[in-house]
Write a protein that holds these residues in place. Sequence first.
Motif, PDB file in Angstrom:
ATOM      1  N   LEU A  68       2.970   6.584   2.372  1.00 20.97           N
ATOM      2  CA  LEU A  68       2.304   5.366   1.902  1.00 20.97           C
ATOM      3  C   LEU A  68       0.850   5.355   2.386  1.00 20.97           C
ATOM      4  N   TRP A  69       0.142   6.433   2.170  1.00 30.73           N
ATOM      5  CA  TRP A  69      -1.175   6.582   2.761  1.00 30.73           C
ATOM      6  C   TRP A  69      -2.212   5.621   2.183  1.00 30.73           C
ATOM      7  N   LEU A  73      -4.160   2.998   4.512  1.00 26.61           N
ATOM      8  CA  LEU A  73      -5.612   2.918   4.653  1.00 26.61           C
ATOM      9  C   LEU A  73      -6.116   1.503   4.374  1.00 26.61           C
ATOM     10  N   SER A  74      -5.489   0.819   3.435  1.00 24.65           N
ATOM     11  CA  SER A  74      -5.864  -0.572   3.162  1.00 24.65           C
ATOM     12  C   SER A  74      -5.583  -1.453   4.377  1.00 24.65           C
ATOM     13  N   LEU A 117       8.972   0.804  -3.868  1.00 24.93           N
ATOM     14  CA  LEU A 117       8.126   0.980  -5.048  1.00 24.93           C
ATOM     15  C   LEU A 117       7.713   2.436  -5.218  1.00 24.93           C
ATOM     16  N   GLN A 118       7.398   3.092  -4.127  1.00 23.20           N
ATOM     17  CA  GLN A 118       6.985   4.485  -4.197  1.00 23.20           C
ATOM     18  C   GLN A 118       8.133   5.387  -4.650  1.00 23.20           C
ATOM     19  N   GLN A 124       2.013   3.954  -6.343  1.00 26.77           N
ATOM     20  CA  GLN A 124       1.240   4.301  -5.154  1.00 26.77           C
ATOM     21  C   GLN A 124      -0.107   3.591  -5.237  1.00 26.77           C
ATOM     22  N   SER A 125      -0.116   2.293  -5.085  1.00 32.04           N
ATOM     23  CA  SER A 125      -1.368   1.559  -5.201  1.00 32.04           C
ATOM     24  C   SER A 125      -1.983   1.333  -3.823  1.00 32.04           C
TER      25      SER A 125
END
Length: 139
Positions: A68-69, A73-74, A117-118, A124-125
Amino acid sequence: MSTPNSSTDSKLKPKWQERFDFFDSHGHPGSAEYRQGMKSVTFGKRMRITSNFIAFFFGPVYFFVLGLWKKNLSLLGIWVVIGIVATALDVSDLLARALGMGMAVLYMSTANYAYYLQRTRGIQSWNPFEGMGKRAPTR
């Protein structure tokens, strides 16, 4: 690339299969069906579905491990901005610790559905809160 079906993915551990089956049956965390489904399960199961304690203690590393990169990052960006603002305002140590705990809670509460979700929809948002509100996540 096809995404695995949550109930037939044999690579998932039983705890993830339980979470994914709940999301398949009751929808996203912001939906009325989800809230209704939460009322019908035990406290222990509710905690397993809504919380991820590994993500609480090891959030940034765990999100990278799960792949979940973008969401990671978010969240790290949010954490940096909060840290800069807290430093500029010279907040007390107690408030700084509370802000850190708040970030840990964000990781803990978003990990399960983000991973769902992934794995099931290939989403992958960059939005770590996708599906947490009233609207369903879009692809």
